[in-house]
Design a protein around this motif. Structure first.
Motif, PDB file in Angstrom:
ATOM      1  N   ARG A   1       0.819  -1.203   0.000  1.00 45.81           N
ATOM      2  CA  ARG A   1       0.000   0.000   0.000  1.00 45.81           C
ATOM      3  C   ARG A   1       0.859   1.262   0.000  1.00 45.81           C
ATOM      4  O   ARG A   1       0.489   2.286  -0.595  1.00 45.81           O
ATOM      5  CB  ARG A   1      -0.913  -0.007   1.234  1.00 45.81           C
ATOM      6  N   LEU A   2       2.018   1.189   0.615  1.00 48.17           N
ATOM      7  CA  LEU A   2       2.946   2.332   0.651  1.00 48.17           C
ATOM      8  C   LEU A   2       3.833   2.408  -0.590  1.00 48.17           C
ATOM      9  O   LEU A   2       4.756   3.220  -0.651  1.00 48.17           O
ATOM     10  CB  LEU A   2       3.832   2.242   1.905  1.00 48.17           C
ATOM     11  N   ASP A   3       3.538   1.561  -1.579  1.00 46.09           N
ATOM     12  CA  ASP A   3       4.301   1.531  -2.842  1.00 46.09           C
ATOM     13  C   ASP A   3       5.739   1.080  -2.617  1.00 46.09           C
ATOM     14  O   ASP A   3       6.652   1.442  -3.362  1.00 46.09           O
ATOM     15  CB  ASP A   3       4.296   2.912  -3.507  1.00 46.09           C
ATOM     16  N   GLY A   4       5.948   0.230  -1.603  1.00 45.52           N
ATOM     17  CA  GLY A   4       7.298  -0.217  -1.269  1.00 45.52           C
ATOM     18  C   GLY A   4       7.907  -1.121  -2.318  1.00 45.52           C
ATOM     19  O   GLY A   4       9.110  -1.036  -2.595  1.00 45.52           O
ATOM     20  N   VAL A   5       7.075  -1.982  -2.934  1.00 44.99           N
ATOM     21  CA  VAL A   5       7.615  -2.917  -3.930  1.00 44.99           C
ATOM     22  C   VAL A   5       8.087  -2.147  -5.167  1.00 44.99           C
ATOM     23  O   VAL A   5       9.132  -2.450  -5.746  1.00 44.99           O
ATOM     24  CB  VAL A   5       6.565  -3.977  -4.308  1.00 44.99           C
ATOM     25  N   ARG A   6       7.330  -1.151  -5.572  1.00 43.53           N
ATOM     26  CA  ARG A   6       7.742  -0.339  -6.722  1.00 43.53           C
ATOM     27  C   ARG A   6       9.075   0.378  -6.435  1.00 43.53           C
ATOM     28  O   ARG A   6       9.950   0.466  -7.301  1.00 43.53           O
ATOM     29  CB  ARG A   6       6.656   0.676  -7.061  1.00 43.53           C
ATOM     30  N   LEU A   7       9.222   0.888  -5.202  1.00 41.94           N
ATOM     31  CA  LEU A   7      10.475   1.551  -4.834  1.00 41.94           C
ATOM     32  C   LEU A   7      11.642   0.560  -4.846  1.00 41.94           C
ATOM     33  O   LEU A   7      12.747   0.888  -5.284  1.00 41.94           O
ATOM     34  CB  LEU A   7      10.336   2.196  -3.449  1.00 41.94           C
ATOM     35  N   LEU A   8      11.365  -0.653  -4.368  1.00 38.76           N
ATOM     36  CA  LEU A   8      12.416  -1.677  -4.407  1.00 38.76           C
ATOM     37  C   LEU A   8      12.824  -1.987  -5.846  1.00 38.76           C
ATOM     38  O   LEU A   8      14.010  -2.116  -6.162  1.00 38.76           O
ATOM     39  CB  LEU A   8      11.938  -2.959  -3.717  1.00 38.76           C
ATOM     40  N   TRP A   9      11.819  -2.103  -6.711  1.00 44.87           N
ATOM     41  CA  TRP A   9      12.106  -2.432  -8.104  1.00 44.87           C
ATOM     42  C   TRP A   9      12.906  -1.318  -8.776  1.00 44.87           C
ATOM     43  O   TRP A   9      13.804  -1.557  -9.585  1.00 44.87           O
ATOM     44  CB  TRP A   9      10.809  -2.676  -8.867  1.00 44.87           C
ATOM     45  N   SER A  10      12.606  -0.075  -8.415  1.00 47.59           N
ATOM     46  CA  SER A  10      13.338   1.045  -9.019  1.00 47.59           C
ATOM     47  C   SER A  10      14.796   1.053  -8.592  1.00 47.59           C
ATOM     48  O   SER A  10      15.665   1.567  -9.311  1.00 47.59           O
ATOM     49  CB  SER A  10      12.669   2.370  -8.643  1.00 47.59           C
ATOM     50  N   LEU A  11      15.079   0.467  -7.427  1.00 46.24           N
ATOM     51  CA  LEU A  11      16.467   0.421  -6.961  1.00 46.24           C
ATOM     52  C   LEU A  11      17.318  -0.557  -7.759  1.00 46.24           C
ATOM     53  O   LEU A  11      18.547  -0.556  -7.636  1.00 46.24           O
ATOM     54  CB  LEU A  11      16.515   0.058  -5.470  1.00 46.24           C
ATOM     55  N   LEU A  12      16.686  -1.391  -8.580  1.00 50.40           N
ATOM     56  CA  LEU A  12      17.460  -2.260  -9.463  1.00 50.40           C
ATOM     57  C   LEU A  12      18.230  -1.445 -10.500  1.00 50.40           C
ATOM     58  O   LEU A  12      19.165  -1.945 -11.123  1.00 50.40           O
ATOM     59  CB  LEU A  12      16.540  -3.267 -10.164  1.00 50.40           C
TER      60      LEU A  12
ATOM     61  N   ILE B   1      12.982  -8.175  -2.991  1.00 47.84           N
ATOM     62  CA  ILE B   1      11.841  -8.401  -3.884  1.00 47.84           C
ATOM     63  C   ILE B   1      11.316  -9.825  -3.746  1.00 47.84           C
ATOM     64  O   ILE B   1      10.102 -10.064  -3.881  1.00 47.84           O
ATOM     65  CB  ILE B   1      12.246  -8.086  -5.340  1.00 47.84           C
ATOM     66  N   CYS B   2      12.189 -10.773  -3.446  1.00 50.51           N
ATOM     67  CA  CYS B   2      11.773 -12.193  -3.372  1.00 50.51           C
ATOM     68  C   CYS B   2      10.649 -12.437  -2.370  1.00 50.51           C
ATOM     69  O   CYS B   2       9.605 -12.998  -2.739  1.00 50.51           O
ATOM     70  CB  CYS B   2      12.985 -13.063  -3.047  1.00 50.51           C
ATOM     71  N   PRO B   3      10.785 -12.033  -1.082  1.00 53.11           N
ATOM     72  CA  PRO B   3       9.660 -12.265  -0.158  1.00 53.11           C
ATOM     73  C   PRO B   3       8.427 -11.435  -0.508  1.00 53.11           C
ATOM     74  O   PRO B   3       7.304 -11.836  -0.186  1.00 53.11           O
ATOM     75  CB  PRO B   3      10.235 -11.872   1.202  1.00 53.11           C
ATOM     76  N   CYS B   4       8.643 -10.275  -1.159  1.00 53.50           N
ATOM     77  CA  CYS B   4       7.486  -9.457  -1.553  1.00 53.50           C
ATOM     78  C   CYS B   4       6.628 -10.211  -2.573  1.00 53.50           C
ATOM     79  O   CYS B   4       5.390 -10.217  -2.484  1.00 53.50           O
ATOM     80  CB  CYS B   4       7.955  -8.127  -2.141  1.00 53.50           C
ATOM     81  N   ILE B   5       7.266 -10.834  -3.548  1.00 50.92           N
ATOM     82  CA  ILE B   5       6.529 -11.602  -4.563  1.00 50.92           C
ATOM     83  C   ILE B   5       5.879 -12.822  -3.925  1.00 50.92           C
ATOM     84  O   ILE B   5       4.728 -13.184  -4.221  1.00 50.92           O
ATOM     85  CB  ILE B   5       7.490 -12.030  -5.697  1.00 50.92           C
ATOM     86  N   GLU B   6       6.598 -13.446  -3.021  1.00 47.37           N
ATOM     87  CA  GLU B   6       6.109 -14.687  -2.416  1.00 47.37           C
ATOM     88  C   GLU B   6       4.889 -14.453  -1.533  1.00 47.37           C
ATOM     89  O   GLU B   6       3.987 -15.296  -1.477  1.00 47.37           O
ATOM     90  CB  GLU B   6       7.240 -15.313  -1.591  1.00 47.37           C
ATOM     91  N   ASN B   7       4.819 -13.304  -0.872  1.00 52.24           N
ATOM     92  CA  ASN B   7       3.744 -13.065   0.095  1.00 52.24           C
ATOM     93  C   ASN B   7       2.680 -12.088  -0.385  1.00 52.24           C
ATOM     94  O   ASN B   7       1.734 -11.811   0.350  1.00 52.24           O
ATOM     95  CB  ASN B   7       4.344 -12.561   1.406  1.00 52.24           C
TER      96      ASN B   7
ATOM     97  N   GLY C   1       1.522 -12.017  -9.381  1.00 57.44           N
ATOM     98  CA  GLY C   1       1.717 -11.941 -10.824  1.00 57.44           C
ATOM     99  C   GLY C   1       1.265 -10.615 -11.395  1.00 57.44           C
ATOM    100  O   GLY C   1       1.982  -9.968 -12.174  1.00 57.44           O
ATOM    101  N   GLU C   2       0.095 -10.179 -11.003  1.00 57.42           N
ATOM    102  CA  GLU C   2      -0.430  -8.910 -11.493  1.00 57.42           C
ATOM    103  C   GLU C   2       0.399  -7.736 -10.976  1.00 57.42           C
ATOM    104  O   GLU C   2       0.626  -6.762 -11.688  1.00 57.42           O
ATOM    105  CB  GLU C   2      -1.884  -8.753 -11.054  1.00 57.42           C
ATOM    106  N   MET C   3       0.855  -7.835  -9.728  1.00 52.56           N
ATOM    107  CA  MET C   3       1.672  -6.770  -9.153  1.00 52.56           C
ATOM    108  C   MET C   3       2.966  -6.593  -9.952  1.00 52.56           C
ATOM    109  O   MET C   3       3.363  -5.475 -10.286  1.00 52.56           O
ATOM    110  CB  MET C   3       2.008  -7.101  -7.698  1.00 52.56           C
TER     111      MET C   3
END
Length: 931
Positions: free
Chosen positions: A723-734, A749-755, A760-762
């Protein structure tokens, strides 16, 4: 010139040896003194490599090169410093020696001790090439001196360049002049500012100068014939330069000029003309432009310091030669200087010509001034007082030595004073004073060294002149007897001052090693038992500086210093607490140290220090120590007990980055225990952690990505992060240029995808995200590759995402990595291959790309996790008949049969399934053959 020098010396009858004559001894002594002191007088010039090296047969051996700027190997020795072609600037291959610069030539003579004259003699008698090289350099320097001192006129017509330079210098003298400016800002092509019809009469420019004591303002005209006042031109005589006119018109300026060091017109003309009217001389000497500039500086300085020469250069301009000691930005000194400034300058003038008794009286009087005040410090420097004070250190009068050192100790807190003391050779004298039996002198010398050795060149000088060993010897005392005699108290004070000096010197890596070799560690350990705060602060300060070296961290453990460091965490001195926490921070990289901190009950005092958040330096050291200690899970349990996590979460806001790096690092380590994930969430830690993902500090980003990734392993935390857009921020750090940040972000990113609920849509919602992560498989960093493979394994569990990354060429990229020998990369690479086999013809494509045979060899690894991932990959690949044939040819069956007996159910099943597929293919083949 070279021929003249070669003729000046007296040769033997056969012409290949120097005669042992008084004339030759005098010439060689002059060359020896000049060369040995050249590096101290002109450090920048001394570092310039020769066009051709000096070569001769030396009597020195590798054992003579005791300085740590040389590396000895058997009978040979080479300098650590090399030229731009990678050649050592000094190389000893007995009996031959090659030297490429005055710096190493000067050091060689210092190391030669009683063989100095013999080395100079051998150098001059050396091969013809060596002779030509040395005479060439002598010719270069002597020619420069000759041009400056003889060819250029001492008195001459003014030039626009000379006037401009003099005006620029006067503008800096804001303590004696209110203002200096031109009447016209327009500059003609010839450098003049006067109109053309006045230039016909020789005029260069007009000036308006306001002094501190003359009324009205002075209106001055500069002419090629001299300088005069506009109002009384017909009655006024011409002055040779602006300074001379101002001295005549302003008593205040005259007094200041007599006390200060001002560059006169003669030197300005020499400096300016030297570069313009001697082009033919430079060309004939084949000297390039950079060397010409050095010649100008060296020779004008030599000219200014010669007997009967002009005044010295002004020292007001800051030097930029030290990368660690940059001149402090000081407030403008007011034009109306306090009376103390002039009183000090008068006292220093008396000091220059006083007898012993008067000298002591003047020194005592100088100490009555507030020497901490910058104006008083600069007053001593501006009148040449530092040279006098340093010269007094060489006298036999102990009272003069003590008085001089007391003043130098006070004023050396100023960065400009520090550099001047080093330039004047003061450190060498102070180091020699450390051998004196007078303990008060030892203390003062060590304290002054502690103040001066704040920059690299000063620390190097202390080491090269044997100061480290002498300072370590000062530490030998009994710090805590039941009752100390007066003599023992003086010994303890000497040890304290020695520790202060070593603390300053220990900022150099080479000095740290020198302290260790001199036996400093056991002495520091003994002093650490002291109960005196003024003793403990420099001792612990030295230890925490040196703890960056592994050898010191091991010694701190073995010498039992952890217990003392932990004990002092509970003292009432915040500076001592800070240094103790910093030492633990650096030492706690080792598990044994972390266990010792826990065993000595050091974790609770660390948590208590978190409450002193107003002291940022203490807070940074404390959070750093907690971070490193929390690497051990046993310590994390203690931190839970002391409720440290809640305090750490509260420190995620409004703190400097140095503190945030440590706080986030500690939370990331504590988050490895699942119970703490809920604590972090309930304390409101998720939001500030995610907010920190948008920062730029790389060390902070590495830690915060790890912490967010650890928090994402809790299913209740994951919705908050999303909800805080944390996964997108993590992805941008790549996209971050740092491989460490890329790897840490990919792991998170691994546990984010897993949980995530709809992982898939995310992932598909990140435009260009899948292509970005596949392209990271081209990285050269193994940790990046391992983390990206782990992330691809998670992504590939969604069929649509697997199809997309397959289109982006993930199969050949993964296949290209299979020849790795890194077990961590092997594990996650095998997992990625196993997951990617689920789409279309990827299984066949892996076989065609040559990925099967290298995977079989992974089964020889000693890591059981590699076995499990590899068996899964081989099982998926065995669904293609051609891959089964490749596996069988590489002996996979025998290896898998061993794995079938494993206690790991996943490994057991995968191995058995792979063998079954190979067996089915073999049975089908037999059936086809037998009809």
């Amino acid at each position: 010139m070279g021929l003249t020098i070669s003729r000046a010396v007296q040769w033997s009858s056969d012409g290949d040896q120097l005669e042992n004559s008084p004339l030759n001894n005098d010439i060689l002594t002059e060359i020896l003194l000049f060369t040995e002191g050249f590096e101290d007088r002109h450090p920048q010039e001394a570092s310039i490599p020769f066009c051709e090296p000096l070569q001769w047969n030396t009597s020195l051996e590798a054992a003579d090169f005791t300085s740590d700027i040389y590396n000895t190997r058997g009978e040979s020795a080479v300098s650590l410093e090399c030229d731009d072609k990678g050649r050592p600037l000094l190389q000893l291959s007995p009996p031959a020696i090659t030297v490429h610069s005055f710096y190493h030539l000067s050091n060689l003579l210092k190391l030669s001790k009683d063989k100095k004259m013999k080395e100079v003699w051998a150098c001059l008698e050396g091969e013809l090439l060596c002779m030509h090289s040395l005479l060439y350099y002598c010719f270069w320097l002597l020619s420069c001196i000759f041009v400056v001192c003889v060819l250029l006129p001492r008195e001459g017509r003014l030039s626009p360049a000379a006037v401009n330079t003099e005006v620029d210098l006067l503008k800096r003298e804001n303590r004696v002049l209110k203002s200096v400016h031109y009447t016209s800002d327009y500059v003609f092509s010839n450098g003049c500012r006067s109109p053309p019809w006045r230039q016909m009469e020789g005029e260069i420019c007009s000036l308006i100068i306001e002094t501190c004591d003359t009324e009205p303002t002075l209106f001055i005209t500069c002419n090629t014939s001299g300088v005069f006042l506009n109002e009384v031109r017909k009655l006024s005589r011409f002055y040779k330069d602006i300074v001379t006119l101002l001295k005549n018109q302003s008593p205040h300026f005259a007094a200041a000029a007599d006390e200060q060091v001002l560059l006169n017109t003669t030197q300005i003309q020499q400096f300016t003309l030297f570069q313009h009217i001697n082009l033919k001389l430079w060309a004939s000497l084949n000297i390039n432009m950079s060397n010409r500039c050095i010649c100008v500086c060296v020779c004008v300085c030599m000219r200014s310091k010669s007997p009967g020469g002009a005044d010295d250069f002004s020292e007001s301009s800051s030097e930029d030669e030290e990368d660690e000691e940059k001149p402090e930005r000081r407030a403008e000194i007011p034009t109306d200087l306090p009376s103390e400034y002039w009183q000090i300058q008068k006292l220093v003038k008396y000091l220059k010509g006083a007898n012993q008794t008067a000298t002591v009286i003047v020194l005592c009087t100088l100490r009555d001034f507030n020497l901490v005040q910058e104006t008083c410090q600069l007053a001593i420097r501006d009148v040449g007082g530092l040279e006098v004070l340093i010269n007094l250190l060489d006298t036999d009068d102990i009272r003069c030595n003590i008085g001089s050192l007391k003043i130098l100790r006070e004023i050396s807190c100023n960065s400009l004073i520090r550099q001047t003391i080093a330039d004047l050779g003061g450190l060498q004298t102070m180091v020699s004073i450390l051998d004196t039996p007078v303990k008060e002198l030892k203390c003062l010398a060590a304290e002054t060294i502690a103040n001066v050795a704040k920059f690299r060149r000063a620390r190097r000088t202390v080491r090269q002149y044997g100061g480290i060993k002498r300072l370590v010897e000062l530490l030998d005392c009994l710090p805590d007897s039941v009752s100390l005699s007066a003599e023992q108290e003086r010994d303890a004070d000497v040890a304290r001052c020695g520790a202060l000096a070593l603390w300053s010197c220990s900022k150099s890596t080479r000095n740290k090693e020198s302290i260790r070799q001199a036996g400093g560690i056991p002495l520091l350990a003994r002093l650490l038992k002291s109960s005196q705060k003024n003793m403990l602060i420099p001792v612990v300060g030295t230890l925490q500086e040196c703890a960056s070296e592994k050898s010191y961290r091991i010694a701190i453990q073995t010498e039992g210093m952890i217990e003392d460091l932990v004990k002092n965490l509970s003292c009432d001195n915040q500076e001592l607490q800070m240094h103790c926490a910093s030492a633990i921070f650096k030492c706690a990289e080792d598990k044994h140290t972390r266990d010792l901190v826990r065993q000595y009950d050091g974790l609770k005092p660390l948590v208590m220090l978190l409450n002193k958040a107003e002291n940022k330096q203490l807070l940074a050291a404390t959070t750093g120590a907690i971070w490193k200690c929390s690497i051990s899970l046993e310590n994390v349990a203690k931190f839970q007990e002391y409720r440290a996590l809640e305090i750490l979460v509260g420190l995620l806001k409004d703190q400097p980055e140095e503190v945030l790096v440590n706080v986030v690092g500690a939370l990331g380590e504590c988050a490895q225990i699942s119970e703490n994930l809920a604590t972090i969430r309930k304390s409101g830690g998720i939001q500030p952690l995610v907010k920190l993902l948008s920062g730029t500090n790389q060390a902070l980003l590495v830690n915060v990505t790890k912490a967010v990734g650890a928090c994402a392993t809790d299913p209740e935390n994951m919705p908050i992060i999303d909800r805080l857009d944390g996964v997108r921020l993590l992805w941008s750090l790549l996209k971050n240029p740092s491989p460490d940040v890329q790897a840490s972000a990919a792991w998170a990113i691994c546990p984010c995808i897993e949980n995530a609920k709809d992982a898939g849509e995310m992932v598909r919602s990140f435009v260009g995200g899948l292509e970005l992560i596949v392209n990271l498989l081209k990285s050269q960093n193994k940790d990046v590759l391992a983390s990206v493979c782990a992330a691809i394994a998670k992504i590939a569990k969604d069929v649509e995402n697997l199809a997309v990354i397959s289109d982006h060429g993930v199969v050949p990229m993964l296949a290209n990595l299979t020849n790795t020998v890194d077990d961590k990369l092997r594990r996650y690479l095998a997992e990625a291959i196993a997951c990617c086999c689920m789409w279309g013809s990827n299984c066949v494509s892996f076989g065609e790309a040559g990925a099967v045979a290298p995977l079989v060899h992974y089964l020889h690894s000693k890591d059981p996790l590699v076995h499990q991932a590899t068996a899964r990959a081989l099982f998926e690949l065995s669904k293609d008949p051609n891959n089964c044939i490749t596996m069988h040819e590489n002996g996979v069956v025998k290896l898998l049969l061993i794995m079938i007996g494993s206690t790991d159910a996943i490994l057991q099943e995968a191995a058995a399934s792979c063998v079954a597929n190979i067996r089915c293919l073999a049975l089908a083949n037999d059936k086809a053959k037998n009809g």
